[in-house]
Design a protein around this motif. Structure first.
Motif, mmCIF file in Angstrom:
data_model
loop_
_atom_site.group_PDB
_atom_site.id
_atom_site.type_symbol
_atom_site.label_atom_id
_atom_site.label_comp_id
_atom_site.label_asym_id
_atom_site.label_seq_id
_atom_site.Cartn_x
_atom_site.Cartn_y
_atom_site.Cartn_z
ATOM 1 N N VAL A 1 -7.563 1.696 4.687
ATOM 2 C CA VAL A 1 -7.540 0.302 3.929
ATOM 3 C C VAL A 1 -7.615 0.126 5.449
ATOM 4 C CG1 VAL A 1 -6.226 -2.002 3.833
ATOM 5 C CG2 VAL A 1 -5.995 0.315 2.522
ATOM 6 N N PHE B 1 0.703 -1.064 0.257
ATOM 7 C CA PHE B 1 -0.449 -0.100 -0.327
ATOM 8 C C PHE B 1 1.123 1.426 -0.017
ATOM 9 C CE2 PHE B 1 -3.560 -3.064 1.981
ATOM 10 C CZ PHE B 1 -4.326 -2.900 0.194
ATOM 11 N N LEU C 1 -6.403 3.157 -0.152
ATOM 12 C CA LEU C 1 -6.561 2.887 -1.482
ATOM 13 C C LEU C 1 -7.347 3.744 -1.886
ATOM 14 C CD1 LEU C 1 -6.624 0.559 -2.972
ATOM 15 C CD2 LEU C 1 -7.849 -0.676 -1.795
#
Length: 279
Positions: A241, A76, A236
């Motif tokens: 997230v 991420f 995200l």
């Protein structure tokens, strides 16, 4: 070994011999793991689970959990790490995601229980309170690294929370005081640990598997709240997230508990201990 200050903040390095460095982060995480192992072994004896099973599962699950935690974090933050490949393995500087560790650890434990022919629900019930306690302790590694913090605040606000000076000083990050979200999550995890160990032995309160579900549900709520205060969330797109994953976990836990209670004749956790005592 002593705590040293650098410009008013705690030196994240506890010990150094030449190029070899021992970080406070690692010491705290290792201490949390050892305590969790000891508590799990103690409870496991009450249910007849061999001590060696806990040592063996730790040898497998710990390294895999760390790898998954780092992989989750890097995935991420790939826009940064794709240009700094040499830093991908630098977990001593922080940057591991607890949800990645939990996913990796859970899968490893399930595989281990299948291989050893162990009751996974019972095994995970024993581990759950110890894990959330380890998480509560582990958050202080974030404190040492000055990470997992929240929005800019004032020294007066932190003093109004009756925090000790050494915590307030450590929350001075990047030229401003920050909300100590690591502390909020640590306290939430510790409260979850206390609740779980109090109710798990209460006669006919929890079915087998529901200590694990209680842990997952409690942590999901704590993380969902605290994550909204943080400024370093993994994103995200426009979504945090961890908050969305927390929602998914919470819904799944509720469905699992209801389904298992309605469709299975599950033993009470407290009865498992009583039966072992009579053997």
């Amino acid at each position: 070994m002593k705590i040293e200050l650098i410009n008013g903040a705690i030196n994240p390095i506890a010990l150094q011999w030449g190029p070899f460095k021992v970080h406070w982060y690692g010491i705290i995480i290792a201490s949390a793991v050892i305590l969790a192992l000891w508590l799990s072994i103690r409870e496991g004896r009450r249910l007849g689970i061999p001590e060696d099973d806990f040592y063996d599962v730790l040898l497998w699950s710990l390294p895999i959990a760390v790898i998954c935690a780092r992989t989750y974090y890097v995935a991420f933050q790939w826009s940064y790490y794709s240009h700094n490949l040499s830093e991908i393995i630098a977990i001593w500087d922080g940057g591991i995601a607890i949800y990645g560790a939990l996913i990796g650890g859970l899968i490893t434990i399930l595989c281990f229980c299948h291989y050893r022919h162990l009751d996974a629900w019972r095994f995970l019930d024993v581990l759950a309170p110890s894990v959330i306690l380890a998480q509560a302790i582990g958050r202080w590694g974030n404190f040492m690294n000055q990470e997992a913090y929240g929005l800019v605040t004032t020294k007066a606000h932190l003093m109004a929370l009756h925090l000790p000076t050494w915590i307030i000083n450590q929350m001075y990050i990047g030229g401003a005081y920050r909300v100590p979200t690591y502390l909020y999550e640590s306290v939430g995890d510790l409260l979850g640990f206390v609740i779980l160990i109090i109710i798990r032995h209460h006669h006919h309160w929890l079915k087998q598997g529901e200590i694990l579900c209680g842990y997952l549900g409690w942590y999901a709520v704590v993380r969902m709240i605290v994550e909204g205060m943080r400024t370093d969330s993994l994103m995200l797109g426009q979504l945090r997230v961890s908050q969305w994953l927390s929602v998914v976990i919470l819904i799944a836990v509720v469905i699992i508990v209801i389904y298992r209670r309605r469709h299975f004749n599950l033993p009470w956790y407290s009865d498992l201990i009583i039966k072992e005592k009579k053997l």
